[in-house]
Scaffold this motif. Sequence first.
Motif, PDB file in Angstrom:
ATOM      1  N   ALA A 149      -0.291   4.889  -6.232  1.00 31.82           N
ATOM      2  CA  ALA A 149      -1.286   5.091  -5.180  1.00 31.82           C
ATOM      3  C   ALA A 149      -2.577   4.330  -5.469  1.00 31.82           C
ATOM      4  CB  ALA A 149      -1.591   6.580  -5.037  1.00 31.82           C
ATOM      5  N   GLY A 150      -2.965   3.480  -4.542  1.00 25.46           N
ATOM      6  CA  GLY A 150      -4.200   2.730  -4.664  1.00 25.46           C
ATOM      7  C   GLY A 150      -4.151   1.595  -5.666  1.00 25.46           C
ATOM      8  N   TRP A 158       2.009  12.379   1.231  1.00 30.31           N
ATOM      9  CA  TRP A 158       1.996  11.038   0.636  1.00 30.31           C
ATOM     10  C   TRP A 158       0.802  10.225   1.140  1.00 30.31           C
ATOM     11  CZ3 TRP A 158       7.911   9.557   1.093  1.00 30.31           C
ATOM     12  CH2 TRP A 158       8.639  10.384   0.216  1.00 30.31           C
ATOM     13  N   LYS A 159       0.458  10.400   2.398  1.00 33.23           N
ATOM     14  CA  LYS A 159      -0.730   9.719   2.923  1.00 33.23           C
ATOM     15  C   LYS A 159      -1.989  10.161   2.169  1.00 33.23           C
ATOM     16  CE  LYS A 159      -3.521   8.944   7.097  1.00 33.23           C
ATOM     17  NZ  LYS A 159      -4.806   9.449   6.547  1.00 33.23           N
ATOM     18  N   ASP A 218      -5.346  -1.413 -11.173  1.00 37.71           N
ATOM     19  CA  ASP A 218      -6.190  -1.396  -9.979  1.00 37.71           C
ATOM     20  C   ASP A 218      -6.489  -2.804  -9.485  1.00 37.71           C
ATOM     21  OD1 ASP A 218      -8.253  -2.415 -11.591  1.00 37.71           O
ATOM     22  OD2 ASP A 218      -9.256  -0.479 -11.801  1.00 37.71           O
ATOM     23  N   LEU A 265      -2.196  10.794  -0.870  1.00 36.11           N
ATOM     24  CA  LEU A 265      -2.227  10.084  -2.143  1.00 36.11           C
ATOM     25  C   LEU A 265      -2.614   8.623  -1.977  1.00 36.11           C
ATOM     26  CD1 LEU A 265       1.010  11.506  -3.834  1.00 36.11           C
ATOM     27  CD2 LEU A 265      -1.340  11.911  -4.571  1.00 36.11           C
ATOM     28  N   THR A 266      -2.039   7.959  -0.989  1.00 36.49           N
ATOM     29  CA  THR A 266      -2.188   6.501  -0.869  1.00 36.49           C
ATOM     30  C   THR A 266      -3.270   6.064   0.114  1.00 36.49           C
ATOM     31  OG1 THR A 266      -0.579   6.329   0.933  1.00 36.49           O
ATOM     32  CG2 THR A 266       0.279   6.240  -1.329  1.00 36.49           C
ATOM     33  N   PRO A 269       3.231   6.663   5.030  1.00 34.01           N
ATOM     34  CA  PRO A 269       4.390   5.951   4.485  1.00 34.01           C
ATOM     35  C   PRO A 269       5.183   5.277   5.591  1.00 34.01           C
ATOM     36  CG  PRO A 269       4.746   8.330   4.432  1.00 34.01           C
ATOM     37  CD  PRO A 269       3.316   8.115   4.816  1.00 34.01           C
ATOM     38  N   ARG A 300       9.434  -2.474  -0.280  1.00 30.10           N
ATOM     39  CA  ARG A 300       9.507  -1.074   0.141  1.00 30.10           C
ATOM     40  C   ARG A 300      10.915  -0.535  -0.082  1.00 30.10           C
ATOM     41  NH1 ARG A 300       6.698  -3.843   3.722  1.00 30.10           N
ATOM     42  NH2 ARG A 300       8.497  -4.224   5.058  1.00 30.10           N
ATOM     43  N   ILE A 318       4.954   7.812  -6.225  1.00 28.99           N
ATOM     44  CA  ILE A 318       3.843   7.446  -5.341  1.00 28.99           C
ATOM     45  C   ILE A 318       2.510   7.713  -6.031  1.00 28.99           C
ATOM     46  CG2 ILE A 318       2.660   8.086  -3.194  1.00 28.99           C
ATOM     47  CD1 ILE A 318       5.515   8.528  -2.018  1.00 28.99           C
ATOM     48  N   PRO A 350       0.804  -1.235   0.000  1.00 30.67           N
ATOM     49  CA  PRO A 350       0.000   0.000   0.000  1.00 30.67           C
ATOM     50  C   PRO A 350       0.832   1.278   0.000  1.00 30.67           C
ATOM     51  CG  PRO A 350      -0.922  -1.600   1.535  1.00 30.67           C
ATOM     52  CD  PRO A 350       0.395  -2.148   1.077  1.00 30.67           C
ATOM     53  N   ALA A 351       2.048   1.210   0.552  1.00 36.80           N
ATOM     54  CA  ALA A 351       2.944   2.383   0.575  1.00 36.80           C
ATOM     55  C   ALA A 351       4.365   1.897   0.301  1.00 36.80           C
ATOM     56  CB  ALA A 351       2.864   3.097   1.916  1.00 36.80           C
TER      57      ALA A 351
END
Length: 483
Positions: free
Chosen positions: A358-359, A70-71, A380, A73-74, A78, A322, A354, A41-42
């Motif tokens: 993201a997602g 960044w949070k 996705d 976005l995702t 992070p 990561r 990112i 997810p990150a």
Amino acid sequence: MTKSAASLIAVLLASPAAGAVTFTVPSKAGIGGYAYAPLDPAPIGISFEFFAFPSYFTNVTGTNQCLANWKALTGVWPPIRIGGTTQDRAQYDAATSAYVVYSVASAADAPASLTFGSKFMTLASTYGGSVVLGLNRGKNNIDNTIAAAKVAVAEMSDNLLAIELGNEPEYWKSDGQPIASGTWTPATDAASQNNWDISVGSAIGKTSIIQAGNSNSAPPTWGAQELIATENATVKQYIATYAHHNYPGGTIQSLMTHATTVTNIHVFDADIAAALAVGKPYVFGETNSVSGGGAAGVSPTFGAALWTMDYSLRATYSNMSRTYFHHGTVGNCQYCFWGRYSMGAPYYGATAAIALMAGAKYLTALDSGITNYAAYAAFDSAGAPLRVLLYNSDYFNGSGTRSSQSFTLTGLTASSNVKAKRLTAASALSRVDQGGNPSFGGQYFNNGTCTIGGTETYEAAAVSGGQVTFTVKATEALLVYLQ
């Protein structure tokens, strides 16, 4: 007509040109002969030098905002890692009420020795994302390390992902670390790691808690594959992840060249495969452009920003879970993404990467990895193509005519326009602290606060016959939104 309006019209009128680089976007993840990596997810995080961690979170205004961007976005904070050379200079002191205690001749220096208290772990516990905590093995005081680990488990019950036992052990002999006073080779280090993993893991009553490896020398020596071969089932139950460090270095041009980045990441193929074969994730636990805090002529530049983007995406595509980009001494850190006063250009590159992922659930590379032109596609949860990032790593230093490259995407199902955000700067040499702000989709990050400035700007291009063409200048990237 404004310059931005003229640029938009140029994009809208773009058509496939001679010499265009063409990439076919798969209609669904898993097809087309590409390799696909599952996404954390990150996937991009930050590593903080051990002694400097409290300062980043109490004295540097931009830290929380940069992470929060960044949070946004995702949807998740992070990951961070706290460690580095000073983790093996740090002893736990249950009596101190301070985060850290040390003295240095200059604020730009890292301490030769330090102590830290339980408040250090309490501060780490307040972070909303996962934390990897590095503790001392070099001093060979396992009782002290276990005492610190017990506090970490108690204080960080909600966010402690793993504990490292030592940082870059291959250098301990030359650094005079007590644990390496006798014979010190990859084999003796592996035996030490295995014993400490069992002792610390059993003392704190946790399995899947150790981030093992943490070396910097290029594999196979000091690598995860070599380490895993020495581990029995008892040791393996305590391992959460395997980590390696990496600082490619070089000039701005060599660093940002796509094919060079691909070659560098391939060094870790066997290590990654070995970790996955025993069911453990593999990460870059500490990395950045140039070791030792970075190089002034390389690390703060927009060229390094594009490397950050490409490097993190290629690492993720290669099945690294990561990538933690290291931040060293506050105020003496050329490769840092942010500081007290200025933003660093590399933050823009990481943000673009990112934004691509993201997602998303899967990532693939559409290019061969042997030219200056890259394309990554994210998909996705249903496997549908979500976004594509295009990268032109041709070098532009600000002199002469800036070349450009046409990128044609085929296999698209959209029947109308698609939109895109451009990552750009005046040249590869642009630096925020010298007035050379990059922009991503027309926006920038304010110095000191990391808040977002400018108006978000999308470019549009018409899809015709299942294809679309964008022009990307030398030393630029473009994030194309397919949904």
